[in-house]
Design an enzyme around this catalytic site. Structure first.
Site, PDB file in Angstrom:
ATOM      1  N   GLY A   1       0.773  -1.233   0.000  1.00  0.00           N
ATOM      2  CA  GLY A   1       0.000   0.000   0.000  1.00  0.00           C
ATOM      3  C   GLY A   1       0.804   1.283   0.000  1.00  0.00           C
TER       4      GLY A   1
ATOM      5  CD  GLU B   1       1.774   0.534   7.354  1.00  0.00           C
ATOM      6  OE1 GLU B   1       1.306   0.595   6.194  1.00  0.00           O
ATOM      7  OE2 GLU B   1       1.639  -0.465   8.081  1.00  0.00           O
ATOM      8  CG  ASP B   2      -1.285   1.562   3.316  1.00  0.00           C
ATOM      9  OD1 ASP B   2      -1.008   1.294   4.503  1.00  0.00           O
ATOM     10  OD2 ASP B   2      -1.840   0.731   2.569  1.00  0.00           O
TER      11      ASP B   2
ATOM     12  NE  ARG C   1      -2.010  -3.104  -4.040  1.00  0.00           N
ATOM     13  CZ  ARG C   1      -2.173  -3.267  -2.729  1.00  0.00           C
ATOM     14  NH1 ARG C   1      -2.145  -2.224  -1.936  1.00  0.00           N
ATOM     15  NH2 ARG C   1      -2.359  -4.468  -2.216  1.00  0.00           N
TER      16      ARG C   1
ATOM     17  CG  ASP D   1      -8.030   0.182  10.433  1.00  0.00           C
ATOM     18  OD1 ASP D   1      -8.788   0.965  11.013  1.00  0.00           O
ATOM     19  OD2 ASP D   1      -8.439  -0.869   9.905  1.00  0.00           O
TER      20      ASP D   1
HETATM   21  P1  IMP Z   1      -3.907  -2.065  11.151  1.00  0.00           P
HETATM   22  O1  IMP Z   1      -2.976  -3.122  11.653  1.00  0.00           O
HETATM   23  O2  IMP Z   1      -5.330  -2.363  11.515  1.00  0.00           O
HETATM   24  O3  IMP Z   1      -3.509  -0.659  11.564  1.00  0.00           O
HETATM   25  O4  IMP Z   1      -3.897  -2.239   9.611  1.00  0.00           O
HETATM   26  C1  IMP Z   1      -3.421  -1.367   8.712  1.00  0.00           C
HETATM   27  C2  IMP Z   1      -3.544  -2.005   7.346  1.00  0.00           C
HETATM   28  O5  IMP Z   1      -4.910  -2.340   7.041  1.00  0.00           O
HETATM   29  C3  IMP Z   1      -3.127  -1.033   6.293  1.00  0.00           C
HETATM   30  O6  IMP Z   1      -1.755  -1.080   6.054  1.00  0.00           O
HETATM   31  C4  IMP Z   1      -3.965  -1.471   5.116  1.00  0.00           C
HETATM   32  O7  IMP Z   1      -3.311  -2.491   4.408  1.00  0.00           O
HETATM   33  C5  IMP Z   1      -5.217  -2.029   5.711  1.00  0.00           C
HETATM   34  N1  IMP Z   1      -6.315  -1.026   5.687  1.00  0.00           N
HETATM   35  C6  IMP Z   1      -6.916  -0.455   6.751  1.00  0.00           C
HETATM   36  N2  IMP Z   1      -7.864   0.409   6.380  1.00  0.00           N
HETATM   37  C7  IMP Z   1      -7.870   0.402   5.027  1.00  0.00           C
HETATM   38  C8  IMP Z   1      -8.632   1.123   4.032  1.00  0.00           C
HETATM   39  O8  IMP Z   1      -9.514   1.960   4.303  1.00  0.00           O
HETATM   40  N3  IMP Z   1      -8.339   0.848   2.734  1.00  0.00           N
HETATM   41  C9  IMP Z   1      -7.388  -0.054   2.360  1.00  0.00           C
HETATM   42  N4  IMP Z   1      -6.642  -0.725   3.255  1.00  0.00           N
HETATM   43  C10 IMP Z   1      -6.882  -0.509   4.577  1.00  0.00           C
HETATM   44 MG    MG Z   2      -0.699  -1.866   4.523  1.00  0.00          MG
END
Ligand code: IMP
Ligand code: MG
Length: 206
Positions: free
Chosen positions: A47, A102-103, A168, A106
């Site tokens: 991402g 990081e993209d 993407r 979350d």
């Molecule tokens: P975390 O471990 O829950 O913080 O996950 C983060 C990862 O979840 C990101 O690097 C994304 O790959 C994916 N992710 C979370 N929200 C989105 C979204 O709205 N669109 C696309 N990917 C997301």
């Molecule tokens: Mg990611």
């Protein structure tokens, strides 16, 4: 510039992204003023790729790049914080300044794992830049030193972010307003959305 198609809405257009990334690069450089240690930008696949490329071309000095790929353990739904490394760094990061790119952050589970793992390898410092921060979704508190945009609890695609591997390559960030429709019929919206954007003059590049 807002394009609506029922399923998608543009929430950040390409020129706003460009300007924000330019400012992030300046802030990161300002935060390092005087540092002689090389900076290693650690792109988290897949991402972060578009964001990383744009960020890098705005940065000066000794900046190096490496990549990691992380996957959640799908087989362990009762351990949602467990992730595994699909691809590790190629370089020794001891004594270096690391910038995790990081993209989106979350729940924070991925990033807190990354910071712990990378922090154990003896870097001089570890910091993070995330294009997007869904702070309302956080489960694990984790520092994010540089944030492009804080967003609400919505699903976004484009500019590196995907839905089932697609979108993407879009130059703008889109909110998916109808995830159920996209999930039910993943082929239809791609074509109709692109047509819709072209009709409405949303730019996908020269
Ligand atoms: P975390 O471990 O829950 O913080 O996950 C983060 C990862 O979840 C990101 O690097 C994304 O790959 C994916 N992710 C979370 N929200 C989105 C979204 O709205 N669109 C696309 N990917 C997301
Ligand atoms: Mg990611």
């Amino acid at each position: 510039m807002v394009a609506r198609s029922g399923v998608f809405e543009v929430i950040v257009d390409a020129s706003t992204l460009e300007e924000r990334v330019r400012r992030l690069a300046s802030s990161i450089e300002a935060g390092r003023s005087g540092a002689e240690t090389p900076l290693v930008a650690v792109g988290i696949l897949k991402g972060s790729t578009l964001f990383l490329a744009d960020l890098l071309r705005r940065m000066h000095g000794d900046v190096r790049v490496d990549f990691m790929s992380i996957s959640p353990y799908a087989s362990a739904p009762d351990h949602p914080g467990k992730v595994r490394i699909l691809k590790d760094l190629d370089t020794d990061v001891a004594g270096k300044d690391l910038l995790i790119v990081e993209d989106i952050v979350d729940t924070g589970l991925t990033l807190s794992y990354l910071r712990k793992t990378l922090g154990s390898r003896g870097p001089r410092s570890v910091s993070t830049v995330a294009l997007l921060d869904k702070r309302v979704r956080r489960i694990v508190p984790v520092p994010v030193e540089y944030v492009g945009f804080e967003i609400a609890d919505v699903f976004v695609v484009g500019y590196g972010l995907d839905f089932q591997g697609r979108y993407r390559n879009l130059r703008q960030l889109l909110e998916v307003r109808d995830v159920a429709r996209l999930a039910a019929d993943p082929l239809l919206p791609a074509g109709s959305f692109l047509d819709d954007n072209l009709r409405r003059g949303v730019s996908f590049g020269p």
